[in-house]
Design a protein around this motif. Structure first.
Motif, PDB file in Angstrom:
ATOM      1  N   ASN A 198     -74.736  76.294 -25.131  1.00  0.00           N
ATOM      2  CA  ASN A 198     -75.760  75.598 -26.110  1.00  0.00           C
ATOM      3  C   ASN A 198     -75.870  74.076 -26.253  1.00  0.00           C
ATOM      4  O   ASN A 198     -76.284  73.406 -27.184  1.00  0.00           O
ATOM      5  N   LYS A 257     -69.232  81.983 -29.512  1.00  0.00           N
ATOM      6  CA  LYS A 257     -70.490  82.716 -29.966  1.00  0.00           C
ATOM      7  C   LYS A 257     -71.317  82.932 -28.876  1.00  0.00           C
ATOM      8  O   LYS A 257     -71.992  83.639 -28.701  1.00  0.00           O
ATOM      9  N   TYR A 258     -71.575  81.701 -28.505  1.00  0.00           N
ATOM     10  CA  TYR A 258     -72.477  81.232 -27.545  1.00  0.00           C
ATOM     11  C   TYR A 258     -72.120  81.971 -26.244  1.00  0.00           C
ATOM     12  O   TYR A 258     -72.887  82.476 -25.636  1.00  0.00           O
ATOM     13  N   THR A 272     -70.119  84.534 -25.821  1.00  0.00           N
ATOM     14  CA  THR A 272     -70.589  85.924 -25.985  1.00  0.00           C
ATOM     15  C   THR A 272     -72.013  86.278 -25.908  1.00  0.00           C
ATOM     16  O   THR A 272     -72.087  87.234 -25.330  1.00  0.00           O
ATOM     17  N   LYS A 273     -72.609  85.619 -26.660  1.00  0.00           N
ATOM     18  CA  LYS A 273     -74.312  85.767 -26.586  1.00  0.00           C
ATOM     19  C   LYS A 273     -74.795  85.930 -25.067  1.00  0.00           C
ATOM     20  O   LYS A 273     -75.595  86.849 -24.608  1.00  0.00           O
ATOM     21  N   THR A 274     -74.327  84.856 -24.288  1.00  0.00           N
ATOM     22  CA  THR A 274     -74.777  84.766 -23.217  1.00  0.00           C
ATOM     23  C   THR A 274     -74.362  85.710 -21.989  1.00  0.00           C
ATOM     24  O   THR A 274     -75.058  86.335 -21.463  1.00  0.00           O
ATOM     25  N   ASN A 288     -73.292  88.603 -23.116  1.00  0.00           N
ATOM     26  CA  ASN A 288     -74.067  90.206 -23.337  1.00  0.00           C
ATOM     27  C   ASN A 288     -75.313  90.288 -22.734  1.00  0.00           C
ATOM     28  O   ASN A 288     -75.850  90.962 -22.343  1.00  0.00           O
ATOM     29  N   VAL A 289     -76.168  89.116 -22.673  1.00  0.00           N
ATOM     30  CA  VAL A 289     -77.601  89.222 -22.362  1.00  0.00           C
ATOM     31  C   VAL A 289     -77.576  89.318 -20.724  1.00  0.00           C
ATOM     32  O   VAL A 289     -78.347  89.906 -20.107  1.00  0.00           O
TER      33      VAL A 289
END
Length: 287
Positions: free
Chosen positions: A161, A272-273, A275-277, A279-280
């Motif tokens: 991010n 967190k960032y 993990t989010k990227t 997962n997507v």
């Protein structure tokens, strides 16, 4: 300070920026490594076809106050190298078997990383990590193989991010540099440190007051002399046949250091960032 200062690597990397007489001293040293610790100032001057004063100026250019300290450093550098390490870079040669090519490329890449670790300054790395961590946005400037390294950095920092963009052609570099400000970091990547497009963009970015960082060859260059933070790499591009293979590996390694440094300092947020990227992208790959 450098992680493991190796004066022989420093001589090799700085050779092209030395005076003609200093180059004569450097060339003699690099081609006669074993005998150098045994020579007096007068003997080295005679063998290199220079003068006592030229040898002492050479030692000063290498960062030493006197000849004795220089010789002690040469001896230490020689003692840390085995026979294979002393000349391990190998160029592309006609007729090599694939197994030889695989071995040579692997050794060259490993040596580029090892030599870069010998010259990179940990304090400069820490300053760059801090600046990138605090900045509003990161602008990366590079052309050719260096541009590919910029793209790699863009991908890494974007995943955590950070507002980050790579500029790899002259026009976009000038435009981007013009819009940078005090809260931004501009990273300039160039092995030679003399790429005209990069230097033009650097001049504009510096005038705008942003923090400037260079990833460049361990040598005197216009780029290194005019950036706030210098991250040195060490790798000889043996001939035009080798292209930019060694320098690319060394530069990518420095980018990884910066990314890992920033990610570690901001771990809770970065996790967190990532993990989010992750997962997507994982969902996309399952489709």
């Amino acid at each position: 300070m450098a992680i493991n200062d190796n004066v022989l690597i420093k001589i090799r990397d700085m050779r092209d920026s030395l005076t003609p007489v200093e180059k004569m001293v450097a060339d003699y040293i690099l081609t006669n490594l074993e005998e150098i610790p045994l020579l007096s100032v007068k003997e080295l001057a005679k063998l290199s076809k220079t003068s006592d004063a030229s040898v002492l100026r050479f030692c000063k250019s290498m960062g030493y106050g006197g000849y004795r300290n220089f010789i002690v450093s040469v001896s230490a550098s020689l003692g840390s190298m085995d026979d294979e390490q002393r000349d391990r870079y190998t160029d592309i040669r006609p007729g090599d078997s694939l197994s030889t090519i695989i071995a040579n490329i692997s050794l060259n890449n490993s040596k580029s990383i090892e030599d870069t670790l010998s010259v990179i300054d940990r304090e400069q790395v820490a300053r760059a990590v801090e600046a990138i961590g605090k900045c509003s946005r990161i602008a990366l400037f590079g052309v050719g193989a260096s541009g590919l390294v910029c793209r790699d950095a863009e991908q890494k920092f974007s995943r955590i991010n950070k507002i980050c963009h790579a500029y790899t052609d002259g026009h976009s570099q000038l435009t981007a540099a013009t819009l940078l400000g005090h809260n931004d970091v501009a990273v300039f990547i160039s092995n030679s440190g003399s790429t005209s497009d990069i230097l033009e963009a650097l001049d504009i970015a510096a005038k705008n007051g942003c923090t400037t960082v260079s990833i460049t060859k361990h040598s005197k260059s216009e780029l290194a002399e005019n950036t706030d933070i210098v991250l040195s790499i060490s790798t000889p591009e043996i001939t035009f046949r080798s292209g930019a293979m060694g320098s690319r590996i060394a530069m990518l390694t420095v980018v990884d250091m910066l990314f890992a440094g920033v990610a570690s300092a901001e771990y809770d947020q970065v996790k967190k960032y990532l993990t989010k990227t992750h997962n997507v992208l994982a969902v996309k790959h399952r489709k």
